[in-house]
Design a protein around this motif. Structure first.
Motif, short mmCIF file in Angstrom:
data_model
loop_
_atom_site.label_atom_id
_atom_site.label_comp_id
_atom_site.label_asym_id
_atom_site.label_seq_id
_atom_site.Cartn_x
_atom_site.Cartn_y
_atom_site.Cartn_z
N THR A 104 44.32 -3.08 101.53
CA THR A 104 44.94 -2.15 100.60
C THR A 104 44.57 -0.73 100.99
O THR A 104 43.60 -0.49 101.70
CB THR A 104 44.45 -2.43 99.16
OG1 THR A 104 43.02 -2.42 99.14
CG2 THR A 104 44.94 -3.77 98.66
N ASN A 105 45.35 0.21 100.50
CA ASN A 105 45.06 1.61 100.84
C ASN A 105 43.97 2.17 99.92
O ASN A 105 43.55 1.54 98.96
CB ASN A 105 46.33 2.46 100.77
CG ASN A 105 46.98 2.43 99.38
OD1 ASN A 105 46.30 2.53 98.37
ND2 ASN A 105 48.30 2.29 99.36
N GLU A 162 43.96 4.22 97.60
CA GLU A 162 44.30 4.49 96.20
C GLU A 162 43.68 3.46 95.25
O GLU A 162 43.26 3.79 94.14
CB GLU A 162 45.82 4.51 96.03
CG GLU A 162 46.26 4.83 94.61
CD GLU A 162 47.76 4.70 94.43
OE1 GLU A 162 48.24 4.95 93.31
OE2 GLU A 162 48.45 4.35 95.42
N ILE A 163 43.60 2.22 95.70
CA ILE A 163 43.10 1.17 94.82
C ILE A 163 41.64 1.40 94.42
O ILE A 163 41.22 1.09 93.31
CB ILE A 163 43.26 -0.23 95.46
CG1 ILE A 163 43.05 -1.32 94.40
CG2 ILE A 163 42.31 -0.41 96.64
CD1 ILE A 163 43.37 -2.71 94.90
N GLN A 173 40.07 4.26 93.98
CA GLN A 173 40.01 5.28 92.93
C GLN A 173 40.38 4.67 91.59
O GLN A 173 39.75 4.95 90.56
CB GLN A 173 40.94 6.44 93.28
CG GLN A 173 40.85 7.65 92.35
CD GLN A 173 41.75 7.52 91.13
OE1 GLN A 173 42.76 6.83 91.17
NE2 GLN A 173 41.36 8.16 90.05
N LYS A 174 41.40 3.81 91.58
CA LYS A 174 41.86 3.21 90.34
C LYS A 174 40.84 2.22 89.78
O LYS A 174 40.62 2.14 88.57
CB LYS A 174 43.21 2.53 90.55
CG LYS A 174 44.36 3.52 90.79
CD LYS A 174 45.69 2.84 90.85
CE LYS A 174 46.83 3.84 90.99
NZ LYS A 174 46.91 4.76 89.85
N ILE A 180 33.89 6.49 93.95
CA ILE A 180 35.03 5.98 94.73
C ILE A 180 34.57 5.49 96.09
O ILE A 180 35.01 4.44 96.58
CB ILE A 180 36.11 7.08 94.87
CG1 ILE A 180 36.67 7.44 93.50
CG2 ILE A 180 37.23 6.60 95.80
CD1 ILE A 180 37.56 8.66 93.51
N GLU A 190 34.88 1.77 97.94
CA GLU A 190 35.42 1.59 99.29
C GLU A 190 34.49 0.77 100.17
O GLU A 190 34.93 -0.01 101.02
CB GLU A 190 35.69 2.95 99.94
CG GLU A 190 36.85 3.71 99.31
CD GLU A 190 37.03 5.08 99.92
OE1 GLU A 190 36.08 5.60 100.53
OE2 GLU A 190 38.13 5.64 99.79
#
Length: 255
Positions: A45-46, A48-49, A51-52, A75, A79
């Motif tokens: 996944t990129n 963005e996930i 952060q969410k 964040i 990661e």
């Protein structure tokens, strides 16, 4: 007839005790369904996930969920998929909010009722209980996608009451106390986790197929154990479904 045509299980590399191929074989034989193993969900996944996911962190145990505005450091921790399960400052996540985010990152081509996605994670998922107005750790967040928290398997069901009493009076002897009760509850890096995981997979698949949650019989693998001793009995010592749910399973896979 089984409504599910395929089950995709996403591995959790920080928990090598889960014998993922053995788990796959168990599910395939039990439900006669195609099972695919994929790497950790977050690998492909990129950014963005992360952060969410960080927005789902819980900071107030006695308040309903409030979306968190994460820091850069938080964040980055997501990661790196840091396993903080054994740290004193354990991070908690709202299980339903976590699940909603996972759902958004599943490919539209595989986002349908016939494909069940099961994600293993080392993150400690929790749900808010309005009966006592506080969050509780959960091993399983059902539906599709299903979230199975390996940390929740260890932390959600309570250890023996005397264990906690011993800790309160002899906190400096924590290792000695753990040794005293060794075997009575699951621990991190516990080889028994793989077998227990099979029970949680049974629970989530049967729930998805029937809409019925858990079982009241402690002798059934669908029993929702609130104590480690009950979890160990239903998933490790007994390892069976009760007659009622065994019959339901047969009806599902044979029609």
């Amino acid at each position: 007839m089984l409504n599910i045509k395929k089950i995709i299980i996403y591995d959790e590399p920080t928990v090598p005790e889960i014998k993922i191929n053995e788990v796959k074989e168990f599910i395939s034989k039990t439900f006669h369904v195609n099972v695919e193993i994929r790497p950790n969900f977050f690998e492909n996944t990129n950014g963005e996930i992360f952060q969410k996911i960080a927005t789902t962190r819980i900071f107030e145990l006695k308040k309903p969920f409030e979306k968190h505005n994460p820091t850069v450091q938080e964040i980055q921790m997501e990661e790196s998929n840091t396993d903080n399960s054994q740290n004193e400052e354990r991070v908690l996540y709202d299980g339903f909010e976590f699940q909603k985010i996972i759902e958004k990152f599943i490919s539209p081509n595989e986002s349908n009722q016939e494909i069940l996605h099961i994600i293993f994670t080392n993150k400690l998922t929790c749900t808010f209980d309005k009966s006592d107005y506080r969050y509780h750790a959960r091993a399983l967040i059902g539906s599709n996608p299903t979230i199975i928290s390996t940390t929740g398997i260890i932390e959600a069901p309570a250890k023996p009451k005397q264990y906690y009493l011993d800790l309160m009076t002899n906190l400096k002897k924590e290792n000695e106390i753990k040794e005293k009760y060794k075997g009575e509850f699951l621990e991190y890096n516990d080889s028994r986790i793989s077998e227990v995981v099979k029970g949680y997979l049974l629970q989530t698949i049967m729930y998805y197929e029937t809409g019925e949650v858990f079982c009241d019989d402690k002798k059934c693998r669908l029993y929702n154990a609130h104590w480690q001793k009950d979890l160990i009995y239903s998933q490790l010592k007994n390892r069976k479904l009760c007659n009622k749910h065994q019959q339901k399973l047969q009806n599902i896979v044979n029609h």
